[in-house]
Write an enzyme that holds these catalytic residues in place. Structure first.
Site, PDB file in Angstrom:
ATOM      1  N   ASN A 222      -9.353   7.891   4.376  1.00  0.00           N
ATOM      2  CA  ASN A 222     -10.699   7.739   3.796  1.00  0.00           C
ATOM      3  C   ASN A 222     -10.915   8.745   2.669  1.00  0.00           C
ATOM      4  OD1 ASN A 222     -12.392   5.575   4.831  1.00  0.00           O
ATOM      5  ND2 ASN A 222     -12.105   6.530   6.829  1.00  0.00           N
TER       6      ASN A 222
ATOM      7  N   HIS B  57     -18.173   5.993  10.828  1.00  0.00           N
ATOM      8  CA  HIS B  57     -17.875   5.736  12.241  1.00  0.00           C
ATOM      9  C   HIS B  57     -17.315   4.325  12.370  1.00  0.00           C
ATOM     10  CE1 HIS B  57     -18.157   6.259  16.546  1.00  0.00           C
ATOM     11  NE2 HIS B  57     -18.692   5.049  16.611  1.00  0.00           N
TER      12      HIS B  57
END
Length: 192
Positions: free
Chosen positions: A14, A113
């Site tokens: 990420n 998340h």
């Protein structure tokens, strides 16, 4: 310049997606923003190599060297503050943060998340979604608050759960969407 500090514990996919987006979309020129530093609690975190190769400052702070979570978080906050962050980005940083740390960066910290919050906060999200018979899963970018995985939602992406999915195949499909929505959410915050 609005500095972004990214916290990682592992491979940093990420983080890499955010760095690539910042370069390709010229965040410095368009938003006055840049990824200033990547900090990890593990010296072996693969993402540190990518950050260094892209000219980004890196720091390592081993949580095992601290007697308490509070002591680690206090030193981590000092390291982050040296980079004058406009935004602190949690990108696979596998530590539960203390309320004092969260309060210190209140309004300036985001997380991603791997579920469609408020469903399945915490760990093992993909297996839990499969076990519950869900038809869809996904990921959520949210502001960080003292309560785990309940901060205001900034962006979400949905993926179908396929009949033959395992936690690993679902996780891989969700991760591709994380790489899309996390940079997009951060760019939007940097515009404001």
């Amino acid at each position: 310049m609005k500095n972004i500090v990214i916290l990682i514990s592992g491979g940093g996919s990420n983080m890499a997606a955010i760095v690539r987006a910042s370069q390709q979309q010229d965040w410095a020129g368009r938003h006055g923003a840049r990824v200033a530093a990547v900090v990890s609690n593990k010296a072996s975190a693969g993402g540190l190599v990518f950050a260094r190769e892209n000219g980004i400052a890196t720091e390592v702070l081993d949580h095992k060297q601290f007697a308490t979570r509070e002591a680690f978080d206090a030193e981590l906050a000092r390291i982050i503050d040296r980079h004058d962050p406009a935004l602190v980005v949690l990108a696979g940083f596998m530590r539960i943060l203390t309320p004092g740390f969260v309060q210190h960066f209140e309004g300036r910290m985001v997380n991603i998340h791997p579920s469609l919050l408020p469903a399945f906060p915490g760990l093992h999200t993909h297996q839990r979604a499969i076990d519950e018979g869900c038809k869809f899963a996904g990921c959520t970018v949210h502001r960080v608050t003292a309560e785990l995985d309940v901060g205001p939602i900034l962006e979400q992406a949905v993926v179908p759960i396929l009949p033959d999915d395992t936690a690993d195949t679902l996780a891989a499909r969700v991760l591709t969407q994380e790489h899309v929505i996390y940079p997009r959410a951060i760019a939007q915050l940097m515009r404001n």
